[in-house]
Write an enzyme that holds these catalytic residues in place. Structure first.
Site, mmCIF file in Angstrom:
data_model
loop_
_atom_site.group_PDB
_atom_site.id
_atom_site.type_symbol
_atom_site.label_atom_id
_atom_site.label_comp_id
_atom_site.label_asym_id
_atom_site.label_seq_id
_atom_site.Cartn_x
_atom_site.Cartn_y
_atom_site.Cartn_z
ATOM 1 N N ASP A 1 2.528 5.598 -6.617
ATOM 2 C CA ASP A 1 3.789 5.605 -5.879
ATOM 3 C C ASP A 1 5.020 5.672 -6.770
ATOM 4 O O ASP A 1 6.109 5.945 -6.285
ATOM 5 C CB ASP A 1 3.868 4.355 -4.992
ATOM 6 C CG ASP A 1 2.795 4.384 -3.932
ATOM 7 O OD1 ASP A 1 2.712 5.392 -3.221
ATOM 8 O OD2 ASP A 1 2.005 3.423 -3.834
ATOM 9 N N HIS B 1 -2.142 -2.359 -9.833
ATOM 10 C CA HIS B 1 -3.140 -1.799 -8.917
ATOM 11 C C HIS B 1 -4.322 -2.738 -8.822
ATOM 12 O O HIS B 1 -4.682 -3.391 -9.818
ATOM 13 C CB HIS B 1 -3.606 -0.416 -9.401
ATOM 14 C CG HIS B 1 -4.249 0.371 -8.321
ATOM 15 N ND1 HIS B 1 -5.595 0.270 -8.045
ATOM 16 C CD2 HIS B 1 -3.728 1.217 -7.411
ATOM 17 C CE1 HIS B 1 -5.858 1.046 -7.012
ATOM 18 N NE2 HIS B 1 -4.752 1.633 -6.610
ATOM 19 N N HIS C 1 0.884 -1.188 0.000
ATOM 20 C CA HIS C 1 0.000 0.000 0.000
ATOM 21 C C HIS C 1 0.914 1.228 0.000
ATOM 22 O O HIS C 1 1.727 1.389 -0.903
ATOM 23 C CB HIS C 1 -0.917 -0.115 1.220
ATOM 24 C CG HIS C 1 -2.061 0.838 1.288
ATOM 25 N ND1 HIS C 1 -2.443 1.668 0.272
ATOM 26 C CD2 HIS C 1 -2.950 1.100 2.307
ATOM 27 C CE1 HIS C 1 -3.506 2.385 0.638
ATOM 28 N NE2 HIS C 1 -3.822 2.064 1.882
HETATM 29 N N1 COA Z 1 5.300 -6.228 -10.083
HETATM 30 C C1 COA Z 1 5.318 -7.417 -10.708
HETATM 31 N N2 COA Z 1 4.226 -8.116 -10.985
HETATM 32 C C2 COA Z 1 3.057 -7.598 -10.595
HETATM 33 C C3 COA Z 1 2.962 -6.376 -9.935
HETATM 34 C C4 COA Z 1 4.146 -5.684 -9.689
HETATM 35 N N3 COA Z 1 4.138 -4.510 -9.089
HETATM 36 N N4 COA Z 1 1.673 -6.091 -9.682
HETATM 37 C C5 COA Z 1 0.973 -7.119 -10.158
HETATM 38 N N5 COA Z 1 1.819 -8.012 -10.692
HETATM 39 C C6 COA Z 1 1.454 -9.264 -11.344
HETATM 40 C C7 COA Z 1 1.281 -10.370 -10.334
HETATM 41 O O1 COA Z 1 2.489 -11.029 -10.046
HETATM 42 C C8 COA Z 1 0.275 -11.227 -11.036
HETATM 43 O O2 COA Z 1 0.954 -11.902 -12.068
HETATM 44 P P1 COA Z 1 0.596 -13.394 -12.474
HETATM 45 O O3 COA Z 1 -0.842 -13.327 -12.914
HETATM 46 O O4 COA Z 1 1.566 -13.691 -13.547
HETATM 47 O O5 COA Z 1 0.798 -14.195 -11.216
HETATM 48 C C9 COA Z 1 -0.627 -10.233 -11.694
HETATM 49 O O6 COA Z 1 0.181 -9.084 -11.958
HETATM 50 C C10 COA Z 1 -1.802 -9.835 -10.816
HETATM 51 O O7 COA Z 1 -1.264 -9.380 -9.598
HETATM 52 P P2 COA Z 1 -2.035 -9.328 -8.210
HETATM 53 O O8 COA Z 1 -1.050 -9.129 -7.090
HETATM 54 O O9 COA Z 1 -2.967 -10.479 -8.101
HETATM 55 O O10 COA Z 1 -2.863 -8.041 -8.445
HETATM 56 P P3 COA Z 1 -3.627 -7.295 -7.372
HETATM 57 O O11 COA Z 1 -4.607 -6.508 -8.098
HETATM 58 O O12 COA Z 1 -4.103 -8.151 -6.291
HETATM 59 O O13 COA Z 1 -2.439 -6.400 -6.727
HETATM 60 C C11 COA Z 1 -1.114 -4.737 -5.922
HETATM 61 C C12 COA Z 1 -2.431 -5.079 -6.604
HETATM 62 C C13 COA Z 1 -1.072 -3.217 -5.754
HETATM 63 C C14 COA Z 1 -1.040 -5.400 -4.547
HETATM 64 C C15 COA Z 1 0.074 -5.234 -6.790
HETATM 65 O O14 COA Z 1 -0.008 -4.680 -8.074
HETATM 66 C C16 COA Z 1 1.405 -4.927 -6.159
HETATM 67 O O15 COA Z 1 1.857 -5.674 -5.271
HETATM 68 N N6 COA Z 1 2.076 -3.828 -6.609
HETATM 69 C C17 COA Z 1 3.346 -3.460 -6.011
HETATM 70 C C18 COA Z 1 3.136 -2.680 -4.740
HETATM 71 C C19 COA Z 1 2.622 -1.289 -5.004
HETATM 72 O O16 COA Z 1 3.130 -0.575 -5.851
HETATM 73 N N7 COA Z 1 1.616 -0.914 -4.226
HETATM 74 C C20 COA Z 1 1.009 0.385 -4.310
HETATM 75 C C21 COA Z 1 -0.378 0.298 -4.845
HETATM 76 S S1 COA Z 1 -1.055 1.925 -5.080
#
Ligand code: COA
Length: 383
Positions: free
Chosen positions: A314, A263, A224
């Site tokens: 971010d 996201h 987050h």
């Molecule tokens: N880097 C690498 N891969 C990513 C990613 C990232 N930042 N964000 C998503 N993915 C990939 C996942 O590994 C997954 O890949 P797969 O289908 O091959 O396994 C796919 O995209 C879906 O990811 P998932 O984590 O299920 O998506 P989500 O919608 O639940 O996650 C976040 C949202 C924000 C938790 C996720 O994008 C993330 O961890 N981002 C990095 C942290 C961040 O920047 N947070 C700030 C958010 S404002």
């Protein structure tokens, strides 16, 4: 027999927790509105104080209302002296987000009306809390380094006063506006994780300080608000543009998350990232070096080429805060300086139309297990 609910989508994606009039995201189109107003218009034309007013009172203020409101916020910036004593006694190596969480919790002890959840009392707490976040952070920064405290100034708005208290000199007008726009962009964002935790706490009719303490603890996580600190750490590790592609390929190859991308709601370009990217470029040009924003842009291209992930809020805020001179561990707290306004607005909404938030979990453990007396249990679990 107790029936099991349907297994929810992991992470409650798509679940609706309640109604809100505060903000809304169109994830497919990459749109964000605060009370109906487009985030791009707000970022380009409004100040953080106007956004607080918009979120708490429902409409943008007139000039007269805004002036009165700015004065109200400015009057509430000082910290109780007992809180300063507490901050002085904390380990100088503490993580500022932990300090903020501890300070917000402690502030509740000094409010005689802590448990009053009426709109008037809650608005007063919203003003008081939003006013003191920058003071807490600047005070801890100086106390932890053994430096003199810098008193807040009431003639400056939130962003300018924060820069003044943090860096100890009158802020440059451009820097103040850059931080102000960042605060506008981070103020509210639908039912994000920290906002959700704030309303879960408020919905038990616990007090506003407890709700905001929950939210600060939730924002801290690297998935987050903590992601902006992760972004700058990555950029510092990569260091030169030639290393970006290999670094990104290596991370994605190892299935590691790259901070600042992806996201839960946006499946398009995060509109806040569009604004922050432009600001990061301007800030870099003014500072005489676009090194960090250039590296970020290169990383954006590499991540897109490898995995088609969009940047989130971010990604570009990191180089903005770094160029303004903030230490890395204060990046997530800057997010909190803004988001506290949104948390308070959601807590106000929750108190106004409250229902305890109590979902169920899908039980996947065993059933009908035979009870074994302690003498007959095998001790095969290593502690
Ligand atoms: N880097 C690498 N891969 C990513 C990613 C990232 N930042 N964000 C998503 N993915 C990939 C996942 O590994 C997954 O890949 P797969 O289908 O091959 O396994 C796919 O995209 C879906 O990811 P998932 O984590 O299920 O998506 P989500 O919608 O639940 O996650 C976040 C949202 C924000 C938790 C996720 O994008 C993330 O961890 N981002 C990095 C942290 C961040 O920047 N947070 C700030 C958010 S404002």
């Amino acid at each position: 027999m107790i029936s099991s609910p349907q297994a929810p989508e992991a992470g409650l994606r798509g679940a609706v927790v309640g109604n809100t009039s505060l903000s809304s995201i169109n994830g497919d189109e990459g749109k964000l509105i605060y009370r109906g107003l487009d985030i791009h218009d707000l970022a380009r034309n409004s100040t953080f104080e106007e956004i607080c007013y918009l979120l708490w009172f429902g409409a943008l203020p007139s000039r007269t209302n805004l002036d009165a409101f700015r004065a109200k916020l400015a009057q509430r910036r000082a910290l109780p002296k007992q809180l300063l004593t507490l901050l002085r006694d904390l380990p100088p190596t503490a993580v500022p987000m932990d300090v903020l969480r501890t300070a917000v919790s402690a502030l509740g002890l000094f409010d005689e009306n802590v448990n009053d959840t009426s709109r008037a009392a809650s608005l007063d707490k919203a003003i008081a809390l939003t006013a003191v976040f920058p003071t807490i952070l600047a005070a801890y920064r100086h106390l932890s380094r053994g430096d003199e405290l810098i008193e807040p100034r009431s003639d400056l708005d939130t962003a300018a006063n924060f820069l003044y208290m943090f860096f100890g000199k009158a802020p440059d007008k451009d820097a103040a506006r850059v931080l102000d726009v960042a605060l506008v962009l981070h103020a509210d964002h639908g039912m994000n994780a920290s906002t959700f935790s704030s309303i879960v706490t408020a919905a038990t009719l616990s007090d506003m300080y407890s709700a905001i303490t929950s939210a600060v603890g939730t924002l801290k996580g690297p998935l987050h608000g903590g992601a902006n600190e992760g972004v700058i750490k990555n950029l510092l590790e990569i260091d030169t543009p030639e290393r970006v592609d290999a670094w990104v390929a290596d991370k994605l190859g190892k299935h590691e998350k790259i901070m600042g991308f992806g996201h839960a709601v946006y499946k398009a370009y995060d509109p806040r990232a569009t604004e922050l990217k432009a600001i990061a470029k301007e800030t870099g040009h003014r500072a005489g070096s676009t090194r960090w924003v250039d590296l970020t842009e290169r990383m954006e291209r590499a991540v897109w080429n490898e995995k088609q992930l969009y940047p989130n809020v971010d990604l570009y805020s990191a180089s903005v805060y770094y160029t303004l001179g903030f230490p890395t561990e204060y990046f997530t707290p800057i997010f909190a300086v803004s988001r506290v306004s949104g948390w308070c607005a959601h807590v106000l909404e929750q108190y106004a139309d409250n229902k305890l938030i109590r979902p169920r979990a899908n039980y996947v453990g065993p059933r009908d297990v035979e009870y074994v007396p302690i003498e007959k249990r095998s001790a095969d679990i290593t502690l």
